[in-house]
Structures are given as C-alpha cells and as structure tokens.
Design a protein around this motif. Sequence first.
Motif, short mmCIF file in Angstrom:
data_model
loop_
_atom_site.label_atom_id
_atom_site.label_comp_id
_atom_site.label_asym_id
_atom_site.label_seq_id
_atom_site.Cartn_x
_atom_site.Cartn_y
_atom_site.Cartn_z
N LYS A 10 0.82 -1.20 0.00
CA LYS A 10 0.00 0.00 0.00
C LYS A 10 0.86 1.26 0.00
CE LYS A 10 -4.03 0.35 1.61
NZ LYS A 10 -5.24 0.59 2.42
N ALA A 11 1.99 1.19 0.69
CA ALA A 11 2.84 2.37 0.83
C ALA A 11 3.42 2.84 -0.51
CB ALA A 11 3.97 2.09 1.81
N ILE A 12 3.79 1.90 -1.39
CA ILE A 12 4.45 2.33 -2.64
C ILE A 12 3.50 3.12 -3.53
CG2 ILE A 12 6.13 0.44 -2.65
CD1 ILE A 12 4.39 -0.73 -5.02
N PHE A 13 2.21 2.83 -3.46
CA PHE A 13 1.26 3.54 -4.31
C PHE A 13 0.90 4.90 -3.75
CE2 PHE A 13 0.56 -0.79 -5.90
CZ PHE A 13 0.61 -0.55 -7.27
N GLN A 14 1.34 5.19 -2.53
CA GLN A 14 1.14 6.52 -1.98
C GLN A 14 2.18 7.49 -2.50
OE1 GLN A 14 1.09 5.86 2.25
NE2 GLN A 14 -0.90 4.83 2.21
N ASN A 15 3.24 6.94 -3.08
CA ASN A 15 4.28 7.77 -3.70
C ASN A 15 3.88 8.08 -5.14
OD1 ASN A 15 5.84 7.51 -1.34
ND2 ASN A 15 6.74 5.60 -2.10
N LYS A 18 4.12 6.28 -11.83
CA LYS A 18 3.59 5.00 -12.28
C LYS A 18 4.52 3.87 -11.83
CE LYS A 18 0.22 6.91 -14.69
NZ LYS A 18 -1.22 6.65 -14.48
N LYS A 19 3.94 2.69 -11.64
CA LYS A 19 4.70 1.58 -11.06
C LYS A 19 4.95 0.47 -12.09
CE LYS A 19 4.15 3.97 -7.38
NZ LYS A 19 5.22 4.92 -6.99
N LEU A 20 6.02 -0.29 -11.83
CA LEU A 20 6.36 -1.44 -12.66
C LEU A 20 6.58 -2.65 -11.77
CD1 LEU A 20 7.18 -2.85 -15.31
CD2 LEU A 20 9.52 -2.01 -14.91
N SER A 21 5.95 -3.75 -12.14
CA SER A 21 6.14 -5.01 -11.42
C SER A 21 6.64 -6.08 -12.38
CB SER A 21 4.82 -5.47 -10.79
OG SER A 21 4.96 -6.73 -10.18
N PRO A 208 -5.45 1.44 -6.45
CA PRO A 208 -4.72 1.62 -7.71
C PRO A 208 -5.02 0.47 -8.66
CG PRO A 208 -3.26 1.82 -5.81
CD PRO A 208 -4.55 1.28 -5.30
N VAL A 209 -4.93 0.73 -9.94
CA VAL A 209 -5.14 -0.30 -10.97
C VAL A 209 -3.82 -0.57 -11.67
CG1 VAL A 209 -6.35 -0.87 -13.12
CG2 VAL A 209 -7.54 0.38 -11.30
N VAL A 210 -3.48 -1.87 -11.78
CA VAL A 210 -2.24 -2.27 -12.44
C VAL A 210 -2.61 -3.19 -13.59
CG1 VAL A 210 -0.01 -3.41 -12.17
CG2 VAL A 210 -0.95 -2.08 -10.29
N LEU A 211 -2.07 -2.90 -14.76
CA LEU A 211 -2.40 -3.65 -15.97
C LEU A 211 -1.39 -4.77 -16.20
CD1 LEU A 211 -4.72 -3.18 -18.06
CD2 LEU A 211 -3.00 -2.15 -19.56
N GLY A 212 -1.90 -5.98 -16.46
CA GLY A 212 -1.04 -7.12 -16.71
C GLY A 212 -1.52 -7.94 -17.90
N ALA A 228 -3.54 3.11 -16.54
CA ALA A 228 -3.50 2.48 -15.22
C ALA A 228 -2.36 3.07 -14.39
CB ALA A 228 -3.32 0.97 -15.37
N ASP A 229 -2.33 2.68 -13.12
CA ASP A 229 -1.32 3.18 -12.19
C ASP A 229 -0.02 2.38 -12.23
OD1 ASP A 229 -3.06 5.18 -10.72
OD2 ASP A 229 -4.22 3.35 -10.44
N GLY A 230 -0.06 1.25 -12.92
CA GLY A 230 1.14 0.42 -13.01
C GLY A 230 1.00 -0.62 -14.09
N ALA A 231 2.10 -1.33 -14.35
CA ALA A 231 2.13 -2.38 -15.36
C ALA A 231 2.93 -3.56 -14.84
CB ALA A 231 2.75 -1.86 -16.66
#
Length: 258
Positions: A10-15, A18-21, A208-212, A228-231
């Motif tokens: 949860k903490a990483i999406f408060q920063n 956009k995110k990458l996983s 947050p929404v992350v696309l995969g 989306a907020d991440g991929a």
Amino acid sequence: MIKFKENRLKAIFQNAGKKLSIYFTAGYPDLYDTIPILELLAKSNVDFVEIGIPFSDSVMDGEVILNSHKVALENGMTIDILFDQLEKIRKKISIPIVLMGSMNPVYQYCFEEFCRRCHEVGVDGLLLPDLPLDDYEKYYRSSYQQKNLAPIFMISPQTSNERMSRIDALGEGFLYALSGNSTTGGSSEIGKSSDYLTNLSNHTFRNPVVLGFNIKTKEDIQFAHEFADGAIVGSAFVKILKDGFDKTRIEHFLKQLI
C-alpha cells in the motif's frame, strides 16, 4: 471486524509516479534461483514483484509460464520450500512481494497456515485468481486481515462496472486488470480493448489499478501507464530465464524496460 493495515504494498502507491512489477515463477529456472532473482529485481527500479507458486493445472497461464511451472515442480519446488527460501529475505530487500497462484495448492496446504507463513516471511499481498469473491468474503477475509495480507483481485474486459466496484471494495493493495481476454503471453500486442481501457481510466477506484498480461516492452509499459497506475511484465521476463539464471542478460532486459 479487523481492518486492513498499512504495509509495503500500500505504501508504494502513496508515492507519486507510475509503477512497474515483474512476475517470475518460484523455483525456475533452478530450484535455488528464487532468491537471486528477487535480489536482482530489488536492486533495479522495479517497484514490486509477483512470485508465482507453481501448479500443474494453472488455468490462466499460457505456454511460457505453464512450462516454467512444470520445470519448477520437476525441480522440487513446494510451498514449504518457497517459504523457507523467503524466510530471511526481509533482511536483504524491502520492496513489496505478492504471491500469485491457484487456490488448490493453497487450500491443500491449509489456508490459515499459508497466510500465517506469508506474514512470517514478509509477503505483502496474495493473488489467487480462482478464489471466488463470495468465498473470500464469507470464509477467507479474516485470514487475510489477521495477517495483514492484501487481497488482490482481477478485473477483465468482461467485468461489469457494478462488479468492478464490488471487487474494488473488497480488494486491497491494487486491482489486477487484465489487458485483454487471452492467457498470459497469449497475444503479440496489447491495446485492442481500447474501450475497456478507457473505461478503466475513467472509472473511480478506491485502489490503484495495475495492468497485466501481454506487456513485454517499454512501449507496452508506457501504453499501460496511460490507462492504469502500473504495469506488470510476466511471460517476457520468464522467457529470459529459460536458458538459466544469467545476471547480465537479466540486467540488460530490465534496462530495456525502464
């Protein structure tokens, strides 16, 4: 009712940003490669990782990931071994870890015990695509909450807005949005469901929404970030591991993504 607490996921999406996983299968390409791969990803600019629990009858995965499950099982990977490998990982890395797998092996292991071990080794979220939402709400939610595990659920082009809202209300951490209708690695490109992706970006979500699914390149990631907020990159990374753990090859692949 026990409320979900803050954790690394949860903490990483408060920063901002956009995110990458990255997804990879535990015990692949070798039984003891899980931790070296995890450490290498943690040193890169990857925001969080998904570790797949190998299972012989995974229904959502394409050929690449199915083969990685087969090899991992042949290598001797089990849930107990995975937990043993992760036991001291929090002394080395801090990025969030999500475990992804089928409900069957988790149920066979004992769901409550599985959640307890996840909490002990520092797992932040759990994604079980074949766990029915009603069953989660009736039988399993307390196990997630007691061990501060984010319950992560999937949405797809077939998911109605009403159901999206219900999934969003029950989920934590992030929502895993399938880029399309194929299996993992089953399409050469993303972006064909433009109405669906536009709807995702316009819908008001609590999480947050992350696309995969089928995200392979830097261009795919940039496209996903428009909606989306991440991929999440999965099959493309697993392909890199096919010929064995090679630090240089992995680092080169990751640099091409970021």
